[in-house]
Write an enzyme that holds these catalytic residues in place. Structure first.
Site, PDB file in Angstrom:
ATOM      1  N   HIS A 171       0.837  -1.196   0.000  1.00  0.00           N
ATOM      2  CA  HIS A 171       0.000   0.000   0.000  1.00  0.00           C
ATOM      3  C   HIS A 171       0.875   1.250   0.000  1.00  0.00           C
ATOM      4  O   HIS A 171       2.006   1.223   0.494  1.00  0.00           O
ATOM      5  CB  HIS A 171      -0.889   0.047   1.249  1.00  0.00           C
ATOM      6  CG  HIS A 171      -2.069  -0.864   1.210  1.00  0.00           C
ATOM      7  ND1 HIS A 171      -2.434  -1.668   2.285  1.00  0.00           N
ATOM      8  CD2 HIS A 171      -2.995  -1.093   0.250  1.00  0.00           C
ATOM      9  CE1 HIS A 171      -3.527  -2.349   1.979  1.00  0.00           C
ATOM     10  NE2 HIS A 171      -3.879  -2.029   0.747  1.00  0.00           N
ATOM     11  N   CYS A 196      -3.226   0.846   9.757  1.00  0.00           N
ATOM     12  CA  CYS A 196      -4.164  -0.188   9.307  1.00  0.00           C
ATOM     13  C   CYS A 196      -5.208  -0.536  10.365  1.00  0.00           C
ATOM     14  O   CYS A 196      -6.308  -0.986  10.043  1.00  0.00           O
ATOM     15  CB  CYS A 196      -3.416  -1.462   8.934  1.00  0.00           C
ATOM     16  SG  CYS A 196      -2.016  -1.243   7.837  1.00  0.00           S
TER      17      CYS A 196
END
Length: 262
Positions: free
Chosen positions: A168, A255
């Site tokens: 990511h 996250c």
């Protein structure tokens, strides 16, 4: 003056379940230890709450091993929340479980309907703009759909490219304050942070890139002494959190929560 990109009144997190040992990972370096992971999650939640924020902790979703990584399911901004459309097929159903939670908090709830895909881990909101890195989980169609929503809310979006081999965009960077970004040299070499002050991770400590500024503290993965020393020297209040087991699943500090002002 505080920024909605770094200062929050609320957060949503989800406890890891027994099934977390089967979570997605780019490289199999062993299964996470659930007992240790739960202890680290407790410390993470306690740190958020100690800043005065209200933190909602959701129950595990055993049918979704990666559901603890709630950030990928939504983007929360002052105007409202946008439900994402994960690029990993096994994670698509997580959004359905997060939607009613956020619907009870936000008056304006939008949706990425597809056919494109986008995950929250590829989105960095800095307060002045929204940076989105295309990746294996986020494609051009997903970014275009997000742009249409953000245009309606008055947020400029800048489309970037996550380096190959990086899961990511925020795997390799984090926002320390509205003007300062912590980044790997690899990610910054593409010129994506022009106009910001960039602090580079010390060589060998690139895995510390995914931190979060939450009110007046910075949650940083533990075990990266030179990064901690650098950030302390720069005036940030560092709170180390054990990320040993989340890292086995390519997860980090951002996250584990959705962060916003209500």
């Amino acid at each position: 003056m505080t920024s909605p990109a770094t200062h929050f009144s609320h957060a949503v997190s989800r406890r890891p379940g027994q099934s977390v040992t089967g979570g997605l990972r780019a490289e199999d370096r062993g299964a996470p230890d659930l007992v240790r992971m739960l202890a680290a999650h407790d410390a993470y939640i306690a740190t958020l709450r100690a800043t005065g924020a209200e933190v909602t902790v959701l129950d595990p979703l055993e049918e979704y091993p990666d559901a603890l990584f709630v950030e990928d399911t939504a983007l929360c901004l002052p105007e409202g929340a946008i439900m994402m459309r994960p690029g990993a097929p096994s994670r698509m159903g997580e959004v359905d479980h997060m939607r009613p939670v956020l619907a009870g908090m936000f008056d304006d709830l939008r949706e990425i309907t597809g056919p494109g895909h986008i995950e929250g881990g590829d989105i960095l909101y800095t307060g002045r703009e929204v940076l989105v890195g295309k990746s294996a989980r986020t494609d051009a169609a997903g970014v275009a759909e997000l742009r249409a929503i953000l245009d309606d809310w008055g947020h400029p979006l800048r489309e970037l490219q996550t380096p190959e081999g990086v899961l990511h965009f925020k795997t390799d960077c984090s926002l320390l304050d509205p003007e300062t970004i912590l980044s790997t040299r690899l990610l910054d070499s593409g010129g994506c942070f022009e106009g910001y002050r960039v602090l580079h991770l010390p060589d060998g400590e690139e895995a510390a890139a995914n931190a979060i500024r939450f009110n007046d503290v910075v949650l940083l993965p533990d075990g990266f002494p030179r990064t901690a020393e650098m950030l302390t020297r720069e005036g940030y209040d560092i709170r180390p959190i054990d990320n040993t087991d989340c890292a086995l699943l390519d997860g980090g500090m951002s996250c584990l929560s959705l962060r916003f002002i209500l």
